[in-house]
Design an enzyme around this catalytic site. Structure first.
Site, PDB file in Angstrom:
ATOM      1  N   GLY A 258       0.817  -1.206   0.000  1.00 48.10           N
ATOM      2  CA  GLY A 258       0.000   0.000   0.000  1.00 48.10           C
ATOM      3  C   GLY A 258       0.847   1.250   0.000  1.00 48.10           C
ATOM      4  O   GLY A 258       2.064   1.197   0.167  1.00 48.10           O
ATOM      5  N   GLY A 261       2.190   5.590   4.716  1.00 44.84           N
ATOM      6  CA  GLY A 261       1.329   6.228   5.705  1.00 44.84           C
ATOM      7  C   GLY A 261      -0.011   5.575   5.917  1.00 44.84           C
ATOM      8  O   GLY A 261      -0.829   6.072   6.702  1.00 44.84           O
ATOM      9  N   THR A 265       2.885  -0.899   9.034  1.00 44.80           N
ATOM     10  CA  THR A 265       3.650  -1.291  10.224  1.00 44.80           C
ATOM     11  C   THR A 265       2.736  -1.405  11.438  1.00 44.80           C
ATOM     12  O   THR A 265       2.865  -2.339  12.239  1.00 44.80           O
ATOM     13  CB  THR A 265       4.765  -0.260  10.490  1.00 44.80           C
ATOM     14  OG1 THR A 265       5.601  -0.164   9.344  1.00 44.80           O
ATOM     15  CG2 THR A 265       5.598  -0.672  11.691  1.00 44.80           C
ATOM     16  N   GLU A 480      -8.904  33.529  -8.115  1.00 47.15           N
ATOM     17  CA  GLU A 480      -9.548  32.517  -7.274  1.00 47.15           C
ATOM     18  C   GLU A 480     -11.069  32.530  -7.431  1.00 47.15           C
ATOM     19  O   GLU A 480     -11.706  31.463  -7.430  1.00 47.15           O
ATOM     20  CB  GLU A 480      -9.168  32.732  -5.802  1.00 47.15           C
ATOM     21  CG  GLU A 480      -7.681  32.655  -5.501  1.00 47.15           C
ATOM     22  CD  GLU A 480      -7.058  31.345  -5.941  1.00 47.15           C
ATOM     23  OE1 GLU A 480      -7.767  30.331  -6.029  1.00 47.15           O
ATOM     24  OE2 GLU A 480      -5.834  31.332  -6.216  1.00 47.15           O
ATOM     25  N   ASP A 556      -2.292  25.240 -11.946  1.00 46.04           N
ATOM     26  CA  ASP A 556      -3.554  24.886 -12.608  1.00 46.04           C
ATOM     27  C   ASP A 556      -3.285  24.253 -13.967  1.00 46.04           C
ATOM     28  O   ASP A 556      -3.909  23.247 -14.334  1.00 46.04           O
ATOM     29  CB  ASP A 556      -4.426  26.140 -12.789  1.00 46.04           C
ATOM     30  CG  ASP A 556      -4.767  26.799 -11.460  1.00 46.04           C
ATOM     31  OD1 ASP A 556      -4.875  26.061 -10.463  1.00 46.04           O
ATOM     32  OD2 ASP A 556      -4.896  28.029 -11.436  1.00 46.04           O
TER      33      ASP A 556
END
Length: 661
Positions: A258, A261, A265, A480, A556
């Site tokens: 995977g 994070g 483990t 924005e 972008d």
């Protein structure tokens, strides 16, 4: 009961103290011996005095010598007691005698000090009537006859006691000191460096059987399918008879695959905790050292430890460091290949009935050797994916239990805003929220703390020292709002959650946060085109209002180009190529790098298709904003003054100007 690992670590400081205490005593002994020798030399008041060999012959001819003693390195001459010392003095002739004063070999700083301290004693010695002299041994075959003719007693005394002391202080003591120094200091250092002192030992960490790792499946959230795949292994360790009764064999190992994070483990530790067995953990890179054969030796040592404490679980983290696929370029003497071969042999050789299970984790399964992945070694592959919406909610609830939350916190809203986040990201967000609550002087975490923590992890902290000019600030505001309008005016776009023009530490001068109403696992072509249109709308707003193009659209453009390229090469959404796959993805659980599988001619046509998609979306963004220019101006002015506006405020202003498209 304290785990073995901690117990061993607690013993190390005491051992180090003992080691340095012994070294200090040895150094003091050596210094004391040197100083004692110097003092003995300076305080020496013996009657012996060194003379030249010819003075010795003159004394014999003058018939004043009583006896001569030959030692190992000198002749010792004793004068008759009834001889007047004036006769001796006349022979020696003080004005021209060749008396060789013995030099004391000490440090330059010590010599003046001892000369001053012991000058009176040495002066008193020089005024004594010396009756014993010595001189060096010179080859003189007739000396024995010369002495016997004059009836002088002649002895031979090798002086073994002085020779022994000389040998001891010159050779034994220094060599012994340096041997102990190397044994007490250098050997542990060599062992830590992987040298000869302990290069074959495994650095696996052993957890105590009673406490185990301290983790259970309750600590692992959002990975229900992975836990389900591993529960059977735990049950096999608890009740092996139930399976062996019908001839079932215990799985030898499971490979956890995977992205980083996701909790691979943590899941392995939870398996050991649930099974209540010992847990041996080692990283794949720890098998490798500069010495050839060390990795294979450590593999043997690791499995030897496991057999001694079975039942247990062996966990090899980042196994791709040692289990990479072998190819023709690697020679048979390669350290990595030797280590891999030994690992394969050990995985074939151990008895599964003893309760030894191997768990390994990697985020690069495509590079692992095929022999390592076959059944009989790693029987199962457990996929530990990024959590979905219910999984993120469960993970946030686990970490939220460790902090004090306000009663109005909406965990689901935070989970919706963190699409694509893994367990480590969510843990960091919760901790950042708690830190912010403390900075704000609160004793509980509010919803705004959690939302701000999401922004900190995604875009970085607010960069308060970056002050934009009025022109730049207005340009960013229109940019924005252009994104936000394109998202709000299309059916397949995500709702706007927040608009900000406050610079962030990760480089953004502003951004629009969108939040999906529900999590999606599939995207249609229309949804992808609408997303690209939203990306293009920022540049379109700059062009329409200021008739300029800024560098603010770089991210972008990059994201839009990547999405359009995937539509053509991977998703089969272009008219030119249809269902043809042009690229494959490598490192799926890491960066997902695309690898081209076509010729340069096809690549040129691919780029034309990508540009065609981008042009279509750009023109759509132009139409959307041109038909809503009044809303663009008013919302941008409001954002310019406030710097931050919420999704509710944005929609409240927009509904007064919105036109149907």
């Amino acid at each position: 009961m304290i785990p073995n690992k901690d117990k061993n670590n607690n013993d190390k400081p005491d051992n180090n103290k003992k080691r340095f205490r012994i070294i200090n005593w040895l150094i003091l002994l050596l210094v004391f011996s040197m100083i004692t020798g110097v003092i003995r030399t300076y305080l020496s008041v013996s009657d012996s005095q060194q003379i030249s060999y010819n003075r010795f012959i003159s004394m014999v001819e003058a018939d004043i010598v009583e006896r001569v003693e030959q030692q190992e390195d000198r002749f010792v001459i004793r004068i008759k007691e009834d001889i007047d010392y004036e006769i001796v003095n006349s022979i020696l002739n003080p004005e021209a005698q060749e008396v060789i004063e013995e030099e004391v070999e000490t440090l330059p700083i010590i010599n003046p000090i001892f000369d001053r301290l012991f000058a009176p004693a040495r002066e008193a010695q020089s005024q004594r009537e010396v009756r014993v002299f010595y001189t060096g041994i010179v080859y003189h075959p007739e000396l024995t006859t010369f002495l016997l003719e004059r009836d002088i007693d002649f002895y031979f005394n090798p002086n073994t006691s002085n020779a022994f002391m000389t040998f001891f202080f010159s050779w034994v003591l220094p060599l012994g000191f340096f041997y102990l120094l190397i044994a007490l200091v250098m050997r542990p250092l060599i062992k830590r460096m992987g040298g000869m002192g302990g290069m074959g030992k495994s650095s696996a960490k052993l957890y105590n059987m009673e406490k185990n790792t301290g983790k259970t499946f309750d600590d692992v959230a959002g990975q229900e399918e992975s836990k389900e795949s591993l529960k059977e292994i735990i049950d096999f360790l608890h009740n092996p008879e139930k399976y062996t009764k019908i001839g079932a064999k215990q799985p030898k190992g499971a490979l956890l695959v995977g992205p980083p994070g996701t909790g691979k483990t943590l899941l392995a530790k939870a398996v050991a905790g649930e099974a209540n067995v010992s847990f041996l953990s080692i990283s794949g890179s720890e098998f490798e050292e500069m010495y050839v054969g060390v990795g294979a030796s450590r593999v043997r040592d690791l499995f030897k430890q496991a057999k001694q404490i079975a039942p247990c679980i062996i966990f090899i983290d980042e196994i791709d460091a040692v289990g990479k696929s072998r190819d023709a370029q690697l020679t048979g003497r390669s350290e990595t290949e030797q280590t891999l071969n030994q690992l394969l042999a050990e995985m074939d050789g151990f008895d599964t009935s003893k309760g030894i299970i191997i768990l390994a984790a990697t985020n690069r399964p495509e590079v692992l050797d095929k022999a390592l992945l076959r059944p009989g070694r790693f029987d199962r592959r457990v996929i530990v994916e990024k959590p979905d919406l219910p999984g993120r909610i469960a993970i946030l609830e686990v970490y939220a239990k460790k902090i004090k939350l306000d009663g109005e916190v909406n965990i689901r809203q935070i989970a919706l805003a963190t699409s694509g986040a893994v367990g480590a990201d969510l843990e960091n967000m919760v901790n950042e929220a708690a830190l912010r609550a403390v900075r704000m002087g609160r004793d509980s975490v509010k919803q705004e703390d959690l939302m701000e923590a999401v922004e900190v992890v995604v875009a970085g902290k607010e960069k308060k020292d970056r002050i934009l000019s009025e022109k730049e600030k207005k340009l960013v505001a229109y940019h924005e709002v252009g994104h936000a309008l394109a998202a709000a005016l299309q059916k397949n776009s995500q709702p706007v959650q927040k608009i900000t023009i406050v610079p962030r530490t990760m480089g953004s001068l502003g951004y629009v946060m969108t939040m999906p109403e529900d999590e999606k696992f599939l995207l249609t072509k229309a949804e992808l085109l609408d997303t690209i249109t939203v990306k293009m709308a920022g540049r379109v707003a700059e062009k329409l209002v200021f008739d300029t193009e800024s560098t603010g659209a770089s991210n972008d453009i990059e994201a839009a180009t990547k999405m359009a390229r995937s539509m053509v090469t991977v998703y089969g959404m272009s008219e030119e190529f249809g269902m043809m796959g042009l690229e494959s993805v490598e490192g799926r659980y890491l960066d997902g790098r695309a690898v081209s599988m076509v010729s340069s001619v096809t690549e040129a046509k691919r780029d034309e298709e990508v540009k065609k998609i981008l042009d279509i979306c750009y023109q759509k963004a132009v139409i959307l904003l041109e038909s809503n220019m009044e809303a663009l101006h008013n919302i941008s002015d409001f954002l310019f003054e406030k710097e931050n506006i919420t999704g509710e405020e944005f929609m409240e202003i927009l509904k007064n100007y919105r036109t149907e498209n």
